[in-house]
Design an enzyme around this catalytic site. Structure first.
Site: not given
Lengths: 221, 198
Positions: B103, B106-108
């Site tokens: 991602c 962000c850090s999905c």
């Protein structure tokens, strides 16, 4: 918005960090509290997940990178609480200084003004009564827009041509939902881009798929 | 926040404690809920969930087909769903096709199947580079792919959550589903590693 959070393809980060199978979920105790507080803060603030993500990306470079991922979460939680005036500017720092033994003066509690936000359903998926405008196999070009607020159109795919690989369910549009303007649900498309389209003829051969909202895309012949 | 303001702030650990105090004092959050949320993600929700999905798909062809056709429903069948798992899409790795997930914004990450993401997944270097030079990044992470393997990077930019169904390693034909679960790693389900035979 243009900000540090939109990292895809940016340079200067150095090597990747090695993986560890036994890495703790929360390496430090405050990480765990920051996770839970971040997750609960946006609900307390009357916000939504998109507004929280906008809180992540509104941070300057130092705030975003300085204390890692959970520092980012902590900052985003604080930002949405400041937006709703559940916290006064400086309140967290003043309390933190007091915890460290410094008799800092705390600002008075402000009058809250939470957003008038009411989701129409749980989560972000929505069912639309119109069919998708695009289908698998369609050639599309991503728009070159650079909206001032929140968007999930990553910079590195703007203005590029790809092929729709799959139609995903409709979901609320982060660009408007993050600012409590409207849910504006749209179909999402998994679009496949060739590396040479994105990075030029000398790039490694591979593809990237990016999940893009309908309003980010134009169909091309 | 300007850079100067950020630089002069108390540490994140102190600010976390301060924020919790302020919210609890005003009744805006319940510390018991904070504790429960932490316990859930520290002990109950982690990559073991995804490993069970993978091992079942390896041993049950009908399940594998359902999983690839509709990941959300098939993973719910095993009891996995919830936040960050509203719409799960499973892609299969093979000797010629390799998928790897990121991602960049962000850090999905598919929390119900893999838990919270590990540090390397959240690191700017991984997020920035894997969409630009995945073969190099994978090699730095210890995975050297043959030149004829087609790499597809999956950037989770909406609420679609991707899970990689890794290749079942050769020589594991006699292993039971439970024994296979033990072999499946988080890294293989993100696509930065392969599953090794025992």
């Amino acid at each position: 918005m243009e900000g540090i959070a939109d990292l895809g393809g940016t340079e200067g980060w150095g090597p990747v960090h090695p993986t560890r199978r036994d890495e703790p979920v929360f390496p430090e105790r405050w990480n765990a509290r920051a996770f839970a507080l971040g997750a609960l803060a946006w609900r307390a603030a009357g916000a939504n997940l998109d507004a929280f993500r906008h809180g992540l990306e509104r941070q300057d470079r130092d705030a975003y990178l300085g204390e890692g991922y959970w520092g980012r979460w902590l900052n985003a939680g604080e930002l949405v609480l400041l937006d709703s005036a559940l916290l006064a500017p400086g309140a967290v720092d003043a309390r933190a200084r007091r915890l460290a033994g410094d008799p800092a003066e705390e600002p008075p509690i402000p009058e809250p003004h939470k957003p008038g936000y009411a989701p129409t359903a749980e989560g972000s998926l929505r069912v639309l009564d119109v069919p998708p405008a695009l289908a698998a196999g369609d050639h599309v070009r991503t728009k070159t827009m650079a909206p001032p607020g929140h968007t999930r159109l990553a910079k590195y795919v703007r203005g590029h041509v790809g092929v729709v690989e799959a139609v995903q369910p409709a979901s609320v549009l982060p660009d408007t939902n993050a600012h409590f303007v409207a849910e504006n649900p749209q179909y999402v498309y998994t679009v496949r881009f060739a590396s040479r389209e994105l990075w030029g003829a000398d790039s490694e051969p591979f593809d990237v798929t990016v999940d893009l909202f309908e309003s980010y895309l134009e169909k091309i012949a | 926040m300007t850079a100067e303001e950020t630089a002069g702030r108390p540490s994140a650990a102190l600010r976390t404690e301060a924020l919790e105090q302020l919210l609890v004092e005003r009744g805006l959050i319940d510390p018991a809920v904070v504790d429960r949320l932490i316990t859930t993600y520290e002990t109950n929700i982690g990559p073991l969930n995804g490993a069970k999905v993978v091992a079942k798909a390896w041993t049950d062809p009908a399940y594998r087909e359902r999983l690839l056709a509709d990941g959300t429903t098939a993973t719910k069948e095993l009891g996995f769903g919830g936040p960050q798992g509203e719409h799960i899409v499973v892609v299969e790795n093979s000797a010629k096709e390799h998928n790897v997930v990121v991602c960049t914004l962000c850090s999905c990450y598919p929390w119900p199947l893999l838990g919270l993401p590990p540090s390397w997944y959240k690191d700017p270097a991984y997020r920035a580079r894997v969409v630009r030079e995945p073969r190099t990044v994978l090699s730095e992470m210890g995975l050297d792919l043959d030149a004829d393997v087609r790499i597809t990077v999956r950037d989770s930019s909406s609420e679609v959550r991707w899970l990689v169904l890794p290749e079942r390693p050769a020589g594991t034909e006699s292993l039971s589903e439970d024994e296979l679960v033990e072999l499946v790693t988080r890294d293989a389900m993100v696509g930065v590693a392969k599953v090794a035979a025992p």
